[in-house]
Scaffold this active site. Structure first.
Site, PDB file in Angstrom:
ATOM      1  N   ARG A   1      38.969  27.914   3.029  1.00 36.79           N
ATOM      2  CA  ARG A   1      39.573  28.786   4.157  1.00 36.79           C
ATOM      3  C   ARG A   1      38.885  28.705   5.428  1.00 36.79           C
ATOM      4  NH1 ARG A   1      39.472  33.983   1.522  1.00 36.79           N
ATOM      5  NH2 ARG A   1      39.055  32.654  -0.326  1.00 36.79           N
ATOM      6  N   THR A   2      37.505  28.424   5.756  1.00 35.91           N
ATOM      7  CA  THR A   2      37.112  28.465   6.851  1.00 35.91           C
ATOM      8  C   THR A   2      37.794  27.141   7.661  1.00 35.91           C
ATOM      9  OG1 THR A   2      35.125  29.503   6.227  1.00 35.91           O
ATOM     10  CG2 THR A   2      34.978  28.245   8.453  1.00 35.91           C
TER      11      THR A   2
ATOM     12  N   LYS B   1      26.334   7.913   2.210  1.00 33.03           N
ATOM     13  CA  LYS B   1      25.662   6.337   2.168  1.00 33.03           C
ATOM     14  C   LYS B   1      24.183   6.620   2.767  1.00 33.03           C
ATOM     15  CE  LYS B   1      29.769   3.926   3.114  1.00 33.03           C
ATOM     16  NZ  LYS B   1      30.496   3.481   3.970  1.00 33.03           N
TER      17      LYS B   1
ATOM     18  N   ARG C   1      29.766  23.084   9.565  1.00 31.44           N
ATOM     19  CA  ARG C   1      29.289  23.869   8.558  1.00 31.44           C
ATOM     20  C   ARG C   1      28.231  23.116   7.691  1.00 31.44           C
ATOM     21  NH1 ARG C   1      31.807  27.259   4.071  1.00 31.44           N
ATOM     22  NH2 ARG C   1      31.765  28.688   5.799  1.00 31.44           N
TER      23      ARG C   1
ATOM     24  N   HIS D   1      27.305  32.888  10.466  1.00 26.03           N
ATOM     25  CA  HIS D   1      28.577  32.469  10.330  1.00 26.03           C
ATOM     26  C   HIS D   1      29.397  33.400  11.255  1.00 26.03           C
ATOM     27  CE1 HIS D   1      32.254  31.264   8.996  1.00 26.03           C
ATOM     28  NE2 HIS D   1      32.391  31.351   7.524  1.00 26.03           N
TER      29      HIS D   1
END
Lengths: 191, 310
Positions: free
Chosen positions: B55-56, B83, B105, B133
């Site tokens: 959702r974010t 990697k 995030r 947040h």
């Protein structure tokens, strides 16, 4: 607007160009002209550009209703997000957009602003209108036309044509927001 | 406004109110047939997601696209991060591509703060570890304000896993700034050690707090972070700290129920409570797009601010 660019070396000389009764008469005439041009103001929607355009739109709407008894919906359209000079200043707060319940599709939209200058505000308003709906026609009413257009835009209804120099400023005061009605021409003079 | 949005604590009251007021105007855009504004044309927003999120990420993507920005989505899976590329090298790559804003995030608290030192664009914290947040807190405050009016003096109760919750910390900081009174309710094992210094009250008795609450916000029990025995069993947690119909009945009539999602139905919140008209859970998602539009507009919409300080 509140961009006080006064440097300490300059003095402002201001002169009132329109007083309260002059503004009332100009708005009365604009209301009559709208009725005349739109043949009774059927399907007319008045949209003011914040802040003072909204007040003017409301006043014109009241007059149209008083003269011929037709209710003309009035609202506001904020153009901040459509400006072409956003990158020149820090992000600005948004004004209100309030559209009449019936929307603007198929209507004759009369945009109302206090001062017509470069025409860029009106250009932004036309873009904003295009995203909201498809009016039958768009017209423009302004209390003061001070010239110096930078775009091919003209007003349909003008309260007063006011020849100005580029360096001058025009400020509109309305009793609803500023406690008095006046149009003031401000000249910046070097001391 | 500052140049970055990393912590809800960085926002002054005026900043926070400006974001909420801007969002109030932008909410209309979501109801129009053309849900788009030309404001950020030619600007690039990179969504840099090192942690799973639906959702974010979608919310930020929709917000940026509604403002006409170009959006580049970057998720750690399938990128050079798998990697072994470091955060700094990823940042330098973004910098070279000319990102005007980076929405990040990351599972490590403080990652957005570090990133801000390496790239020129604005950084928006979309959740860092158990730290913050801020856009979630903003959309929560926006949802509360739309339901209840101004937040001054409102009582907000946040219930559940505060220890692992970046949402709780950001909410406490922002709500305190906006003048609301926040009470945290959680088992003692799920409160962080530092909670004494937060601008809020603490309680262990949900039933005692509910009748005085205008807003009850339930936090998700984060099973992926439950690496120790924080509570005896899910059933016991649910009985003491879950919001069921009985408890909903004990709240004042005007009070609303919130949840940042994703929910564990039947665990911290009963399904019938989540679906009741007093729950703002669906509105919160809609409001999320709106508030993120406001944040992106205020960070990117104006002139580039000189120097990194402001």
């Amino acid at each position: 607007m509140s961009d006080a660019r006064t440097r300490p070396t300059t003095a402002n000389v201001s002169r009132a160009v329109l007083e309260g009764p002059d503004i009332q008469r100009a708005l009365t005439r604009i209301a009559h002209e709208i009725l005349e041009r739109t043949k009774g103001a059927q399907d007319v929607v008045l949209l003011g550009i914040p802040t003072r355009g909204v007040t003017l739109a409301r006043r014109i709407g009241e007059r149209v209703a008083r003269f011929e008894g037709v209710t003309v919906p009035s609202g506001s359209i904020d153009i901040t997000m459509y400006r072409d000079d956003l990158r020149l200043r820090p992000a600005r707060p948004l004004g209100r957009t309030e559209l009449p319940a019936d929307g603007i599709d198929g209507k004759i939209v009369v945009l109302v602003d206090d001062v017509l200058f470069s025409g860029r505000t009106v250009r932004a308003a036309l873009d904003a209108l295009g995203d909201i709906g498809r009016p039958r026609a768009v017209q423009l009413a302004t209390l003061v036309d001070r010239g110096h257009r930078e775009l091919p835009i003209r007003a349909d209804y003008v309260g007063k044509n006011l020849p100005t120099a580029m360096s001058e400023k025009v400020k509109v005061y309305l009793s609803e927001t500023d406690g008095r009605d006046a149009v003031v021409l401000i000249k910046e003079e070097d001391r | 406004m500052k140049r970055h949005l990393i912590s809800a604590g960085d926002l002054s009251r005026d900043d926070a109110l400006l974001i909420l007021d801007t969002a109030e105007e932008l909410a209309q855009v979501s109801q129009r047939s053309i849900k788009k504004l030309p404001t950020l044309r030619g600007r690039t927003v990179v969504n840099l997601f090192f942690e799973d999120s639906t959702r974010t990420r979608i919310s930020f993507e929709a917000a940026a696209k509604r403002l006409s920005a170009d959006v580049i989505n970057f998720s750690a899976k399938g990128s050079s991060v798998s990697k072994g590329e470091s955060l700094k090298d990823t940042a330098l790559t973004l910098q070279a591509m000319g990102a005007d804003a980076v929405v990040i995030r990351h599972s490590a608290s403080g990652a957005p703060h570090r990133l801000a030192e390496w790239v020129d664009g604005s950084i928006v914290n979309a959740g860092d570890g158990t730290h913050e947040h801020p856009t979630q807190a903003l959309l929560d405050a926006f949802s509360m304000r739309r339901r209840l009016g101004p937040l001054d003096g409102r009582r907000v109760t946040i219930v559940g896993d505060v220890l692992h919750s970046r949402v709780a910390r950001s909410n406490v900081l922002l709500l305190a700034t906006l003048g609301a009174q926040v009470t945290l309710v959680a088992p003692p094992t799920l409160l962080p050690v530092s909670v004494g210094s937060w601008p809020c009250e603490i309680s262990y008795d949900l039933d005692g707090v509910l009748p005085k609450s205008d807003v009850v916000m339930m936090l998700r029990v984060q099973r992926e972070r439950m690496n120790a025995a924080f509570f005896p069993s899910a059933r016991e947690y649910s009985r003491r700290y879950g919001l069921d119909r009985d408890r909903l009945g004990r709240m004042p009539d005007h009070a609303v129920v919130m949840h940042p999602g994703p929910m564990n139905r039947g665990m911290e919140i009963a399904a019938e409570v989540a679906d009741s008209p007093r729950s703002t859970i669906v509105e919160q998602v809609t409001n999320g797009v709106t508030i993120r539009m406001a944040v992106l507009y205020l960070l990117l919409g104006g002139a580039e601010l000189e120097g990194g300080a402001q």
